[in-house]
Structure formats: structure tokens, C-alpha cells
Write a protein that holds these residues in place. Structure first.
Motif, short mmCIF file in Angstrom:
data_model
loop_
_atom_site.label_atom_id
_atom_site.label_comp_id
_atom_site.label_asym_id
_atom_site.label_seq_id
_atom_site.Cartn_x
_atom_site.Cartn_y
_atom_site.Cartn_z
N PRO A 159 35.49 36.60 -0.62
CA PRO A 159 35.17 35.33 0.05
C PRO A 159 34.36 35.53 1.33
N GLN A 160 34.55 36.64 2.01
CA GLN A 160 33.79 36.92 3.23
C GLN A 160 32.31 37.15 2.93
N VAL A 161 32.02 37.82 1.83
CA VAL A 161 30.62 38.03 1.43
C VAL A 161 29.98 36.68 1.12
N GLU A 162 30.69 35.86 0.35
CA GLU A 162 30.18 34.54 0.00
C GLU A 162 29.96 33.69 1.25
N GLN A 163 30.91 33.70 2.17
CA GLN A 163 30.77 32.92 3.40
C GLN A 163 29.61 33.42 4.27
N ALA A 164 29.38 34.72 4.26
CA ALA A 164 28.26 35.28 5.03
C ALA A 164 26.92 34.78 4.48
N ILE A 165 26.80 34.71 3.16
CA ILE A 165 25.56 34.22 2.55
C ILE A 165 25.39 32.73 2.84
N ILE A 166 26.47 31.97 2.77
CA ILE A 166 26.41 30.55 3.09
C ILE A 166 26.01 30.35 4.56
N ARG A 167 26.60 31.13 5.46
CA ARG A 167 26.26 31.04 6.88
C ARG A 167 24.80 31.42 7.12
N LEU A 168 24.33 32.44 6.42
CA LEU A 168 22.93 32.84 6.54
C LEU A 168 22.01 31.71 6.09
#
Length: 126
Positions: free
Chosen positions: A107-116
Motif C-alpha cells: 500500500p505504501q508503494v501505491e500511495q507514493a505513486i498516487i502522491r507523485l
């Protein structure tokens, strides 16, 4: 050395083949996951590569931005990107960057891409 002995045993006991097969299966889903997130959370008309043999993605925004400032802002948010400007001397790369998703999908990887994606939206709106 100890690492060489361990690797030798790992291969000799037949663990290498199943291990790499599992890694290929895991990483095979990443291009679709990344493309879906880029489509949903990045500016319209953003392009993303779909690597068939790796986990490094080239993302190209629809308009030029200060890609080095995006790099610094992303890094301050705990997200590492590689500005496209280091790959070319032309101004064409001031709208592009690379991301590497070479770790287990979380989920952290996914959230990082969303934040980017949100950061890219902000930079294009400015």
C-alpha cells in the motif's frame, strides 16, 4: 567468501529456479498496476512505459515543468524519481522522469505513486 558459498548452495539445492519464477510472476503485474495509477492520478495525457522485462517506468507529462524541482519536492515527500534531464541534453526531457518499482508491491508503494501524481498535477497547474 560466505556470500559465494551461500549462493552456491542456493543454486545447488534447486532454489534459484523457483525463486526467479516467483519474482517474474510478482513483477509481471507491475506495468498494469503502474499504468492504472498513472491514468487515474496523473495529469490527463500523461504517458507511461510498460516494460516487459523490468520494473523501471518512464513517465512523460503532457507539458514541460521544472523537472528538477519536481525531483526535489518528490524526494522531500519520501519519493525517489530520476529526472529525465540526466538522460538527454535536449529540452524534451524536462517533462519526463523515471520511477523504479523494484520492491514488493505494498500500500505504501501505491500511495507514493498516487502522491507523485498529485505533485505532478500541482506542478502543471502552477
Amino acid at each position: 567468501s560466505l556470500p559465494q558459498i551461500l549462493l552456491s548452495e542456493f543454486i545447488r539445492k534447486g532454489y534459484y529456479g523457483p525463486h526467479t519464477k516467483r519474482l517474474r510472476e510478482i513483477f509481471a503485474s507491475y506495468p498494469k498496476k503502474v499504468a492504472t495509477l498513472v491514468e487515474r492520478h496523473f495529469p490527463a495525457k500523461t504517458k507511461v512505459s510498460r516494460p516487459t522485462g523490468g520494473f523501471v517506468f518512464w513517465i512523460e507529462l503532457p507539458a514541460p515543468i521544472d523537472i528538477n524541482h519536481l525531483y526535489e519536492t518528490a524526494l522531500a515527500n519520501g519519493i525517489s524519481i530520476t529526472p529525465g534531464t540526466i538522460f538527454s541534453a535536449s529540452d524534451a526531457t524536462n517533462r519526463a522522469f523515471r520511477i523504479c518499482v523494484g520492491r514488493r508491491w505494498t500500500p505504501q508503494v501505491e500511495q507514493a505513486i498516487i502522491r507523485l501524481g498529485a505533485l505532478c498535477q500541482q506542478f502543471l497547474a502552477a
